[in-house]
Structures are given as structure tokens and as C-alpha cells.
Write a protein that holds these residues in place. Sequence first.
Motif, PDB file in Angstrom:
ATOM      1  N   LEU A  37       0.980 -83.326  95.563  1.00 49.07           N
ATOM      2  CA  LEU A  37       0.039 -84.262  96.169  1.00 49.07           C
ATOM      3  C   LEU A  37       0.731 -85.613  96.244  1.00 49.07           C
ATOM      4  N   TYR A  38       0.573 -86.271  97.365  1.00 51.63           N
ATOM      5  CA  TYR A  38       1.112 -87.621  97.507  1.00 51.63           C
ATOM      6  C   TYR A  38       0.144 -88.388  98.390  1.00 51.63           C
ATOM      7  N   ASP A  39      -0.328 -89.514  97.891  1.00 45.97           N
ATOM      8  CA  ASP A  39      -1.235 -90.360  98.657  1.00 45.97           C
ATOM      9  C   ASP A  39      -2.457 -89.571  99.126  1.00 45.97           C
ATOM     10  N   GLY A  40      -2.930 -88.644  98.280  1.00 48.36           N
ATOM     11  CA  GLY A  40      -4.119 -87.858  98.591  1.00 48.36           C
ATOM     12  C   GLY A  40      -3.908 -86.751  99.600  1.00 48.36           C
ATOM     13  N   LYS A  41      -2.643 -86.402  99.878  1.00 46.43           N
ATOM     14  CA  LYS A  41      -2.335 -85.352 100.847  1.00 46.43           C
ATOM     15  C   LYS A  41      -1.448 -84.304 100.195  1.00 46.43           C
ATOM     16  N   LEU A  42      -1.555 -83.068 100.688  1.00 50.72           N
ATOM     17  CA  LEU A  42      -0.763 -81.964 100.176  1.00 50.72           C
ATOM     18  C   LEU A  42       0.527 -81.856 100.977  1.00 50.72           C
ATOM     19  N   TYR A  43       1.657 -81.781 100.259  1.00 56.44           N
ATOM     20  CA  TYR A  43       2.980 -81.666 100.884  1.00 56.44           C
ATOM     21  C   TYR A  43       3.711 -80.448 100.344  1.00 56.44           C
ATOM     22  N   VAL A  44       4.468 -79.804 101.220  1.00 53.59           N
ATOM     23  CA  VAL A  44       5.384 -78.745 100.809  1.00 53.59           C
ATOM     24  C   VAL A  44       6.774 -79.127 101.286  1.00 53.59           C
ATOM     25  N   MET A  45       7.784 -78.593 100.609  1.00 50.31           N
ATOM     26  CA  MET A  45       9.172 -78.922 100.913  1.00 50.31           C
ATOM     27  C   MET A  45       9.896 -77.680 101.422  1.00 50.31           C
ATOM     28  N   ALA A  46      10.735 -77.886 102.423  1.00 47.36           N
ATOM     29  CA  ALA A  46      11.636 -76.833 102.907  1.00 47.36           C
ATOM     30  C   ALA A  46      13.030 -77.446 103.008  1.00 47.36           C
ATOM     31  N   ASP A  81       6.888 -85.201 107.653  1.00 48.02           N
ATOM     32  CA  ASP A  81       6.701 -86.610 107.305  1.00 48.02           C
ATOM     33  C   ASP A  81       8.051 -87.101 106.800  1.00 48.02           C
ATOM     34  N   LYS A  82       8.658 -88.023 107.529  1.00 49.71           N
ATOM     35  CA  LYS A  82      10.037 -88.448 107.242  1.00 49.71           C
ATOM     36  C   LYS A  82      10.149 -89.621 106.272  1.00 49.71           C
ATOM     37  N   ARG A  83       9.058 -90.082 105.723  1.00 49.87           N
ATOM     38  CA  ARG A  83       9.126 -91.232 104.819  1.00 49.87           C
ATOM     39  C   ARG A  83       9.942 -90.908 103.570  1.00 49.87           C
ATOM     40  N   PRO A  84      10.926 -91.745 103.249  1.00 51.41           N
ATOM     41  CA  PRO A  84      11.783 -91.466 102.086  1.00 51.41           C
ATOM     42  C   PRO A  84      11.032 -91.484 100.762  1.00 51.41           C
ATOM     43  N   GLU A  85       9.945 -92.227 100.656  1.00 50.55           N
ATOM     44  CA  GLU A  85       9.217 -92.283  99.391  1.00 50.55           C
ATOM     45  C   GLU A  85       8.582 -90.934  99.029  1.00 50.55           C
ATOM     46  N   ILE A  86       8.319 -90.092 100.020  1.00 51.63           N
ATOM     47  CA  ILE A  86       7.780 -88.769  99.730  1.00 51.63           C
ATOM     48  C   ILE A  86       8.865 -87.893  99.107  1.00 51.63           C
ATOM     49  N   LYS A  87      10.075 -87.997  99.638  1.00 53.19           N
ATOM     50  CA  LYS A  87      11.189 -87.239  99.060  1.00 53.19           C
ATOM     51  C   LYS A  87      11.482 -87.707  97.638  1.00 53.19           C
ATOM     52  N   GLU A  88      11.402 -89.007  97.418  1.00 56.11           N
ATOM     53  CA  GLU A  88      11.630 -89.539  96.063  1.00 56.11           C
ATOM     54  C   GLU A  88      10.563 -89.024  95.101  1.00 56.11           C
ATOM     55  N   ALA A  89       9.318 -88.967  95.568  1.00 51.71           N
ATOM     56  CA  ALA A  89       8.237 -88.445  94.732  1.00 51.71           C
ATOM     57  C   ALA A  89       8.482 -86.975  94.395  1.00 51.71           C
ATOM     58  N   LEU A  90       9.003 -86.224  95.352  1.00 50.38           N
ATOM     59  CA  LEU A  90       9.320 -84.814  95.108  1.00 50.38           C
ATOM     60  C   LEU A  90      10.392 -84.698  94.027  1.00 50.38           C
ATOM     61  N   LEU A  91      11.438 -85.514  94.113  1.00 56.24           N
ATOM     62  CA  LEU A  91      12.498 -85.475  93.096  1.00 56.24           C
ATOM     63  C   LEU A  91      11.979 -85.902  91.725  1.00 56.24           C
ATOM     64  N   ASN A  92      11.010 -86.813  91.696  1.00 52.40           N
ATOM     65  CA  ASN A  92      10.410 -87.199  90.417  1.00 52.40           C
ATOM     66  C   ASN A  92       9.646 -86.030  89.805  1.00 52.40           C
ATOM     67  N   LYS A  93       8.980 -85.232  90.648  1.00 54.35           N
ATOM     68  CA  LYS A  93       8.227 -84.091  90.140  1.00 54.35           C
ATOM     69  C   LYS A  93       9.147 -82.931  89.779  1.00 54.35           C
ATOM     70  N   TYR A  94      10.202 -82.730  90.585  1.00 54.54           N
ATOM     71  CA  TYR A  94      11.126 -81.607  90.396  1.00 54.54           C
ATOM     72  C   TYR A  94      12.568 -82.124  90.262  1.00 54.54           C
ATOM     73  N   PRO A  95      12.911 -82.812  89.172  1.00 59.19           N
ATOM     74  CA  PRO A  95      14.271 -83.358  89.035  1.00 59.19           C
ATOM     75  C   PRO A  95      15.345 -82.270  89.055  1.00 59.19           C
ATOM     76  N   GLU A  96      14.994 -81.051  88.695  1.00 58.62           N
ATOM     77  CA  GLU A  96      15.962 -79.949  88.705  1.00 58.62           C
ATOM     78  C   GLU A  96      16.431 -79.594  90.119  1.00 58.62           C
ATOM     79  N   LEU A  97      15.734 -80.075  91.146  1.00 60.23           N
ATOM     80  CA  LEU A  97      16.134 -79.797  92.532  1.00 60.23           C
ATOM     81  C   LEU A  97      17.165 -80.783  93.071  1.00 60.23           C
TER      82      LEU A  97
END
Length: 132
Positions: A37-46, A81-97
Motif C-alpha cells: 500500500l502506498y498513499d492509500g493505493k495498492l501497488y504490485v511490482m514487476a 506509476d513511474k514516481r521514484p518514491e514508490i520504488k523507494e517505498a518498495l525497497l524499504n518494505k523489501y530490502p532483500e530485493l
Amino acid sequence: MEPIRKVSEFLDSAKVYYLATVEGNQPRVRPYGAQMLYDGKLYVMAFYHSNATRQLEENPKAELCAFHGETLRVECELVEDKRPEIKEALLNKYPELKSALGEHAENAVMYEAKNVTATFYKFMEELESYKF
């Protein structure tokens, strides 16, 4: 609990969900795990340069499916969604990636789930359904 949070927490607890996309008239399904979840929205990563990203570019309709005592099916459109802050949030949640995605997740594509219908089932019985 709000529906979108319930969906995200269920996907977290299942650990693996399956992403179905369409290629021409053929469904394609593969296991995934990164979502948030980011900013109240559901995101998935590929991953960039994957069949999934190419298929979603051609047709954003997708389904997620996970099992953890119950089944969750999520019908949606996945929109990049190309915003870099979403990718940073993903790395914060999944640092192993970080080793696979790069220092700033440059090898990741983040998709917002839009026009969502999320339905929980126990065996064949629909338990609850949400739209967001």
C-alpha cells in the motif's frame, strides 16, 4: 478494517500470489510476492523487460489470486506509476530485493491497481467482495 488494507495484508500473509495477464487470447500466470500500500493505493511490482510488463502494456487487465486458508481473487487494471518514491517505498518494505532491482529499483516497474474488485472465498462460497 478498510478493504484495501485487508487485501494487502492478506497478500502479505499468503506470501505468494499469482498474477494473470493476457497475451493475445492466451492467459499467462506467474507467481509474484512484492506488493504494498502506498498513499492509500495498492501497488504490485514487476521486473522491467519481462513478459508481464509487455503484456500489461498491451492490455492492463489482470487478476491476482492468493490462498491462505481462504482464497482471494483481485480483478483489476494495472497501470504503471513511474514516481521514484514508490520504488523507494518498495525497497524499504523489501530490502532483500535491492540486489535484483538495483540501488533505486531501476529494474522494477510499479503498477497501481485500479478498478479493483476483490473477492474472498472459502471453498466455493463467496464470503465478501469489495470494489475500490
